[in-house]
Motif scaffolding. Sequence first.
Motif, PDB file in Angstrom:
ATOM      1  N   ASP A 143       6.211  -8.840   0.900  1.00 47.51           N
ATOM      2  CA  ASP A 143       6.586 -10.240   1.038  1.00 47.51           C
ATOM      3  C   ASP A 143       6.872 -10.861  -0.328  1.00 47.51           C
ATOM      4  O   ASP A 143       6.813 -10.195  -1.366  1.00 47.51           O
ATOM      5  N   GLU A 144       7.181 -12.173  -0.306  1.00 48.02           N
ATOM      6  CA  GLU A 144       7.579 -12.843  -1.538  1.00 48.02           C
ATOM      7  C   GLU A 144       6.438 -12.940  -2.549  1.00 48.02           C
ATOM      8  O   GLU A 144       6.665 -13.199  -3.735  1.00 48.02           O
ATOM      9  N   ILE A 171      15.872 -18.760  -5.944  1.00 51.41           N
ATOM     10  CA  ILE A 171      15.256 -17.489  -5.587  1.00 51.41           C
ATOM     11  C   ILE A 171      14.809 -16.768  -6.856  1.00 51.41           C
ATOM     12  O   ILE A 171      15.366 -16.987  -7.931  1.00 51.41           O
ATOM     13  N   ASN A 224      11.236  -5.470  -8.845  1.00 50.52           N
ATOM     14  CA  ASN A 224       9.939  -6.095  -8.589  1.00 50.52           C
ATOM     15  C   ASN A 224       8.787  -5.395  -9.293  1.00 50.52           C
ATOM     16  O   ASN A 224       7.631  -5.636  -8.963  1.00 50.52           O
ATOM     17  N   GLY A 284      12.458 -13.828   1.405  1.00 48.78           N
ATOM     18  CA  GLY A 284      11.439 -12.832   1.134  1.00 48.78           C
ATOM     19  C   GLY A 284      11.478 -12.332  -0.294  1.00 48.78           C
ATOM     20  O   GLY A 284      12.074 -12.949  -1.186  1.00 48.78           O
ATOM     21  N   SER A 285      10.823 -11.197  -0.495  1.00 51.38           N
ATOM     22  CA  SER A 285      10.765 -10.583  -1.818  1.00 51.38           C
ATOM     23  C   SER A 285      12.171 -10.286  -2.328  1.00 51.38           C
ATOM     24  O   SER A 285      13.054  -9.868  -1.586  1.00 51.38           O
TER      25      SER A 285
END
Length: 566
Positions: A109-110, A313, A470, A552-553
């Motif tokens: 997830d984010e 974002i 990420n 989201g991510s």
Amino acid sequence: MKRLILFLMVIGLLSACTAKPTETLQGAASEGADSESVFLPVLEGESQEAMESNSGETEPITTESVEVEPMVVTRVLTSDPNSLDPHGAISAGQNVVLPFLLDTLVYRDENNKYHPYLAESWQVLEGGRVYQFVLKSGVKFHDGSDLNADAVRFNFQRIKDASGISPLAGSFAIIESMEVVDELTLRITLTAPSATFLGTISTPYAGIVSPTAVEVWGEEFGQHLVGSGAYQLDDWETGLFISLVKNENYQWAPQPIKNQGAPYIDEMNFKIIPDATMQYNAFLSGEVDILFINDPEQVKTFQQVPEAVVEPITLNSLIYIGFNCTQAPFDQVTMRKVIAHAIDKELLVELALGGVGSAAHTLIVPTLAGYDESLETLDPTYDPALSQSILREEGYQQENNGTWTKNGQPLALELLISTRSPNEALATVVQAQLKEIGIPVTINALDSGAARTAATSGDYQFSIWRYDWNDPDILNMYLSTEMIGRTNRQFYSNPDLDQILAEGETQLDEAAREQLYVQAQQILMQDLPWIPLYVPLDFVVMRNTIQDYQIGSMGRIVLNDAVVKK
């Protein structure tokens, strides 16, 4: 005074290659463009009251079939993917399209938390060397075949065997063995504990595809992708559009999503529009509903559009100059230093981006583990006089016109960029700053696919590039020796760096792992395969009729819960 002259020169160059936003973006909305109105579904069986006749008699109540217009959403793609095969070479636009078509074992997830997805649960055993996944039952691919442990093993083996072309091939090399315990249980043993394994298998490039379809389509599978996602491929006209329709049988969305079944939006389309002005006009005309932007003028313009919602974002992104470290003159670190000292990053952000973004002085951005502000002292300072001094030390002579020659050969460079905004503005400023020290630069602007091909094959001198990731393991993906010719487009190799990055992959202690990436940056900021330029501010534009979407991510737009209201 020199900064003022440079400022005026760059403004002139930018004016020559780009029109004013008010003229370019607002000047020509497409007339007669098809605009689709979409509605919430009418409940089945809903009745209409009969109208009273002139005689005063009431007609009996009847139930009539009401045709419901499907909900359709269209998103812009700047470039058309060469293939949608997630296990092949990276292609432009893949990361946007694939999450709609494919599911992964786990969902990130984010907030970078992991949730069950295709895997109902998992265990980490033997000190992090073994992962045992229990899959959800009843999951089907779009072709009706079963998604089970054998299918997942087939996919992960396919990535390992992908001849190094998959961006995850290096990360999957850590898989020692895979055992199908039963129909829904897969046990994966790694060669060593991994700090990145769950993150790796949560990316679209680890999405699970139908083994049956892979066998049927062979080399053409990338044009006929079959996954298990909330949408399935319906039509693809190369260079024009990709059309998806919802998977009516979908029942296995990840936990953070409320709607576990088929999405409410019936069609998800992607329209290929390379030009920013055309994208803007397409949004105004209703032709498209979602687009990604990071150009400051675009952001300001869309913020004035009543039907546009401009959402920030986080992509953990860095814009940088990358050198081909095997091609002259940048096979010498001293020549990379010449460029580094000639770039005024703060002025670049101001001139090319209107101040939207922040100058970068480290290779890992502040939103990623491994960022250390103290590393900024290692970043070469803006000092054009030092650049010229290094040139003289390297045997270059300055001619009367200010340019440089060595052994009778002029020093002239070519800068590779993709045509995606704001690269042209960035390149123009870099071009002007290098001209100030006597180095002429030609800008080679190619579409995203062609630019990626040129960079991957080493057919360039230096480039303006970008990463979005990420995890600090991005340094391993882009700069380790084993990734040369794949995602290491700098053709840079340093055994000491390779060792540190390998340790970073297996180190489970968070603080110790972060320190390893600090050490990695110390090496890289001496060798300079990259010059960090700036950290961008990124946005997605959503039409305000789209409601209940999630971000989201890595900026992923999640539409499982979303509806379109008129």
